[in-house]
Scaffold this motif. Sequence first.
Motif, PDB file in Angstrom:
ATOM      1  N   SER A 282       0.811  -1.213   0.000  1.00  0.00           N
ATOM      2  CA  SER A 282       0.000   0.000   0.000  1.00  0.00           C
ATOM      3  C   SER A 282       0.852   1.274   0.000  1.00  0.00           C
ATOM      4  N   LEU A 283       2.143   1.164  -0.271  1.00  0.00           N
ATOM      5  CA  LEU A 283       2.997   2.360  -0.327  1.00  0.00           C
ATOM      6  C   LEU A 283       2.582   3.285  -1.463  1.00  0.00           C
ATOM      7  N   ASN A 284       2.874   4.554  -1.297  1.00  0.00           N
ATOM      8  CA  ASN A 284       2.747   5.537  -2.365  1.00  0.00           C
ATOM      9  C   ASN A 284       4.142   6.037  -2.743  1.00  0.00           C
ATOM     10  N   ALA A 285       4.251   6.603  -3.934  1.00  0.00           N
ATOM     11  CA  ALA A 285       5.529   7.183  -4.349  1.00  0.00           C
ATOM     12  C   ALA A 285       5.262   8.249  -5.395  1.00  0.00           C
ATOM     13  N   VAL A 286       6.081   9.288  -5.371  1.00  0.00           N
ATOM     14  CA  VAL A 286       5.941  10.378  -6.331  1.00  0.00           C
ATOM     15  C   VAL A 286       7.310  10.701  -6.936  1.00  0.00           C
ATOM     16  N   VAL A 287       7.324  10.902  -8.239  1.00  0.00           N
ATOM     17  CA  VAL A 287       8.533  11.311  -8.942  1.00  0.00           C
ATOM     18  C   VAL A 287       8.285  12.706  -9.514  1.00  0.00           C
ATOM     19  N   ALA A 288       9.235  13.601  -9.292  1.00  0.00           N
ATOM     20  CA  ALA A 288       9.178  14.913  -9.940  1.00  0.00           C
ATOM     21  C   ALA A 288      10.463  15.091 -10.728  1.00  0.00           C
ATOM     22  N   GLU A 289      10.342  15.482 -11.978  1.00  0.00           N
ATOM     23  CA  GLU A 289      11.530  15.668 -12.814  1.00  0.00           C
ATOM     24  C   GLU A 289      11.718  17.139 -13.118  1.00  0.00           C
ATOM     25  N   GLY A 290      12.826  17.689 -12.645  1.00  0.00           N
ATOM     26  CA  GLY A 290      13.080  19.125 -12.796  1.00  0.00           C
ATOM     27  C   GLY A 290      14.227  19.380 -13.751  1.00  0.00           C
ATOM     28  N   ASN A 291      14.250  20.584 -14.333  1.00  0.00           N
ATOM     29  CA  ASN A 291      15.268  20.854 -15.353  1.00  0.00           C
ATOM     30  C   ASN A 291      16.664  21.040 -14.768  1.00  0.00           C
ATOM     31  N   PHE A 292      16.803  21.232 -13.464  1.00  0.00           N
ATOM     32  CA  PHE A 292      18.137  21.274 -12.869  1.00  0.00           C
ATOM     33  C   PHE A 292      18.372  20.118 -11.899  1.00  0.00           C
ATOM     34  N   VAL A 293      17.352  19.762 -11.135  1.00  0.00           N
ATOM     35  CA  VAL A 293      17.564  18.751 -10.094  1.00  0.00           C
ATOM     36  C   VAL A 293      17.537  17.339 -10.651  1.00  0.00           C
ATOM     37  N   GLY A 294      16.994  17.162 -11.846  1.00  0.00           N
ATOM     38  CA  GLY A 294      16.837  15.806 -12.378  1.00  0.00           C
ATOM     39  C   GLY A 294      15.652  15.118 -11.720  1.00  0.00           C
ATOM     40  N   ARG A 295      15.768  13.838 -11.459  1.00  0.00           N
ATOM     41  CA  ARG A 295      14.635  13.069 -10.944  1.00  0.00           C
ATOM     42  C   ARG A 295      14.671  12.947  -9.434  1.00  0.00           C
ATOM     43  N   LEU A 296      13.629  13.470  -8.797  1.00  0.00           N
ATOM     44  CA  LEU A 296      13.455  13.303  -7.354  1.00  0.00           C
ATOM     45  C   LEU A 296      12.417  12.226  -7.113  1.00  0.00           C
ATOM     46  N   PHE A 297      12.674  11.383  -6.127  1.00  0.00           N
ATOM     47  CA  PHE A 297      11.774  10.266  -5.845  1.00  0.00           C
ATOM     48  C   PHE A 297      11.439  10.266  -4.357  1.00  0.00           C
ATOM     49  N   PHE A 298      10.154  10.272  -4.055  1.00  0.00           N
ATOM     50  CA  PHE A 298       9.674  10.290  -2.667  1.00  0.00           C
ATOM     51  C   PHE A 298       8.806   9.052  -2.441  1.00  0.00           C
ATOM     52  N   GLN A 299       9.035   8.325  -1.386  1.00  0.00           N
ATOM     53  CA  GLN A 299       8.220   7.126  -1.122  1.00  0.00           C
ATOM     54  C   GLN A 299       7.846   7.038   0.347  1.00  0.00           C
ATOM     55  N   GLY A 300       6.681   6.499   0.630  1.00  0.00           N
ATOM     56  CA  GLY A 300       6.266   6.313   2.017  1.00  0.00           C
ATOM     57  C   GLY A 300       4.842   5.816   2.088  1.00  0.00           C
ATOM     58  N   ALA A 301       4.297   5.837   3.309  1.00  0.00           N
ATOM     59  CA  ALA A 301       2.936   5.359   3.518  1.00  0.00           C
ATOM     60  C   ALA A 301       1.952   6.399   3.003  1.00  0.00           C
ATOM     61  N   GLY A 302       1.037   5.961   2.135  1.00  0.00           N
ATOM     62  CA  GLY A 302       0.118   6.893   1.511  1.00  0.00           C
ATOM     63  C   GLY A 302      -1.195   7.050   2.234  1.00  0.00           C
ATOM     64  N   ALA A 303      -1.396   6.273   3.275  1.00  0.00           N
ATOM     65  CA  ALA A 303      -2.654   6.352   4.010  1.00  0.00           C
ATOM     66  C   ALA A 303      -2.437   5.823   5.420  1.00  0.00           C
ATOM     67  N   GLY A 304      -3.527   5.716   6.169  1.00  0.00           N
ATOM     68  CA  GLY A 304      -3.424   5.221   7.538  1.00  0.00           C
ATOM     69  C   GLY A 304      -3.425   6.377   8.516  1.00  0.00           C
ATOM     70  N   ASP A 305      -3.833   6.094   9.761  1.00  0.00           N
ATOM     71  CA  ASP A 305      -3.987   7.175  10.731  1.00  0.00           C
ATOM     72  C   ASP A 305      -2.646   7.831  11.087  1.00  0.00           C
ATOM     73  N   GLY A 306      -1.609   7.027  11.331  1.00  0.00           N
ATOM     74  CA  GLY A 306      -0.318   7.591  11.734  1.00  0.00           C
ATOM     75  C   GLY A 306       0.294   8.488  10.657  1.00  0.00           C
ATOM     76  N   PRO A 307       0.508   7.956   9.454  1.00  0.00           N
ATOM     77  CA  PRO A 307       1.111   8.779   8.400  1.00  0.00           C
ATOM     78  C   PRO A 307       0.284  10.019   8.054  1.00  0.00           C
ATOM     79  N   THR A 308      -1.039   9.879   7.979  1.00  0.00           N
ATOM     80  CA  THR A 308      -1.855  11.038   7.622  1.00  0.00           C
ATOM     81  C   THR A 308      -1.808  12.082   8.747  1.00  0.00           C
ATOM     82  N   ALA A 309      -1.857  11.615   9.995  1.00  0.00           N
ATOM     83  CA  ALA A 309      -1.746  12.543  11.126  1.00  0.00           C
ATOM     84  C   ALA A 309      -0.394  13.251  11.091  1.00  0.00           C
ATOM     85  N   SER A 310       0.657  12.527  10.714  1.00  0.00           N
ATOM     86  CA  SER A 310       1.991  13.122  10.614  1.00  0.00           C
ATOM     87  C   SER A 310       1.986  14.317   9.663  1.00  0.00           C
ATOM     88  N   ALA A 311       1.301  14.161   8.516  1.00  0.00           N
ATOM     89  CA  ALA A 311       1.242  15.249   7.537  1.00  0.00           C
ATOM     90  C   ALA A 311       0.392  16.414   8.045  1.00  0.00           C
TER      91      ALA A 311
END
Lengths: 430, 430
Positions: A282-311
């Motif tokens: 059930s993990l989520n992940a997001v990739v953003a590709e920028g013209n200077f930074v290249g490819r950034l990759f973020f991964q973690g829990a996309g739902a659930g009480d703990g992770p959502t409360a953290s955000a």
Amino acid sequence: MAEPLKVALAGLGTVGGGVIRLLDANRALIERRAGRPIEIVAVSARDRNKDRGVDITRFQWVDDMTALAEIEGVDAVVELIGGSDGPALTLARKTLGAGKAFITANKAMIAHHGLSLAQVADAQDIPLKFEAAVAGGIPVIKGIREGAAANEITRVYGILNGTCNYILTTMEKDGRDFTEVLGEAQALGYAESDPSFDIDGVDAAHKLSILASLSFGSALTFDGVATTGIRNVIAADISEAQALGFRVRLVGLAEEGEAGLFQRVHPCLVPMSHPLAHVTGSLNAVVAEGNFVGRLFFQGAGAGDGPTASAVVADLIDVARNEYGPAFAMPVESLAHPERADSGERTGRYFLRLTVEDRAGVLAEIATAMRDAGVSIESFIQRGVKEDGGALIVLVTHACPERCVTDALKRMQGSSSLTGSPMLMHILDL
Amino acid sequence: MAEPLKVALAGLGTVGGGVIRLLDANRALIERRAGRPIEIVAVSARDRNKDRGVDITRFQWVDDMTALAEIEGVDAVVELIGGSDGPALTLARKTLGAGKAFITANKAMIAHHGLSLAQVADAQDIPLKFEAAVAGGIPVIKGIREGAAANEITRVYGILNGTCNYILTTMEKDGRDFTEVLGEAQALGYAESDPSFDIDGVDAAHKLSILASLSFGSALTFDGVATTGIRNVIAADISEAQALGFRVRLVGLAEEGEAGLFQRVHPCLVPMSHPLAHVTGSLNAVVAEGNFVGRLFFQGAGAGDGPTASAVVADLIDVARNEYGPAFAMPVESLAHPERADSGERTGRYFLRLTVEDRAGVLAEIATAMRDAGVSIESFIQRGVKEDGGALIVLVTHACPERCVTDALKRMQGSSSLTGSPMLMHILDL
């Protein structure tokens, strides 16, 4: 010590309970980090007496959720009710109207009404924050809004729905079919009893439209997202894709270029060497590709009480620290309004699965349709299917404009050789 | 339109040139995002006349780098000179002393002097920012300082040096030995002519100490990092680890718990199912584990002009937006001073490689040393080595306190059976 940040909380479901537990458990640390205490002072929910495993008697109870906006001394309202309209929206408008900070995990409301809310917030320079609305605990709104802010982002995409990823990766692991795995996920509480919001890609589309706006500095347009869910993915799609070096993921992808803004949620073939191929469960992940930074990759829990409360609480800490700015990274009137890109002109490789009758001429019919539509074939697999005596055909095209593949499918439409609907999936570029 | 943020830039090497190019290329977008223009007004470097591929004649030139702090009208100074002391540190002190924002990519200086600089910055509420100092373009300082701020972080770790990761993953791919791959990396410009800073783990240790301070809310202690580099990793370590289901990575890991603060940079065995196992080439990646958010994973380019410039300019945008706070997430006087944890008491599994003479009794000697030290063995592999007639022994222990493994090694020390130094690596928990 500075004055506490006083918070009213609407909605005491899983996430609301998580926010209360988090603020209790990490109280001292949060006070050090925020520079002042963060205190819930009032709450509201549908049912006052439900057992939530947290003590809410210490907070002021308000029957009418939307009245939280008006409580004297409250600095910030957290909305965890859900729903794009109704009480959530009323509460948002009242809170911002009263000049108070508004924090929400409500992706549907932000996707539909985020811009009009941001206009109110911007005009008064008050915080409107929604980190929890996209990819749960992953700080990807912040990562794009601030971390990648120096870049022109050309593409943003990811796995934005944990339920779909759980189903697809379980199908992959066990070789089972969609319906069976969905039923099991529902029994385990990983999928809703009415799962259409998740499995038809609507939830991912809400999140994608928010990411696209932040990434490209363009006005959020949820109705610009072309959305296909995972209902028609069969076990054979996944195993054939795997044999070809791919994994199947529901990918939300937005791209901006000369052709305009393109937004789509669609099951995709992801090359094994791409980080999204290794996002399981059930993990989520997001990739953003920028013209200077290249490819950034973020991964973690996309739902659930703990992770959502953290955000949610990260947003509160930003508010307490006074580190915030326009909700969409720039004032709404600075956002661009790009044309919607014509998907037919997009070039890419495609995976096509057909179920056909196993008789002479079928192969020629398919090959002819492809040729006449100008689609060149890179791989082709035909397998007999024992159960019904039919055959499964899987093919991967060379790169071509999408309209050619659509045209090929049209040419085959209504053919008596096809025994089921074709399944078309995009192949994600590396 | 608001007043521009006026910037002075010290250091015009690869990254300095990247910052100038980025601000040129993305000027309009950055102005929309920052709410005002960001303008370089003055520069300084060792050599005024070197061709850098960017036009610097439009900026005021200053011979004495440290004088940039004193230029009238400058709001922020960017330091890209490097070095933990010397002109970089003088410039930092002068800039903050003059009440101006200071942005740096200098991990060595922050690791050694970050706290004393932060005290000056905090006292005047001026920005001291160093996103580019850790993991290049990945916004991981922001991710931990703000995105994960609601969490008690228990462990932070990652691949913090791209040169080492390039060398290890090239050894893995090609089955070649360290010295050969290092030489090639130097020829290609991926490794410095004096590579010790990278390959001995010092650079990773600088970055780890910064991450640990931000993660745990503890005072930065660089000399608390136990550091071992990758010089002694041989091709056989990597192939044997792979056969056991692991990949070898240089991992910087910090942990805080009842035993105190633990910080170490060390080659590690990473299970194939862990996201760090899929970080290849010169990429960096950081994992933060929080008590509510669970495991967050950030990956991207850890070096290079574009990614580093992206991080530097992100800091400038934060400053322009006035979205900043204490450098170490809380005032220096709020930071805790945990005890240094005794690594001997840490429990884990270990990988041990020995090169031995191929004769009777050697195995018994090793097995006895292990038994007497209380180390129980999970896997054991012995392979004859044709070239020198010796043998390679690889063993993986069951979980045990680290002091037991150290004790076993001591018992074997000086044994005539050993033909080389043993190689001990930690196995990263999933």
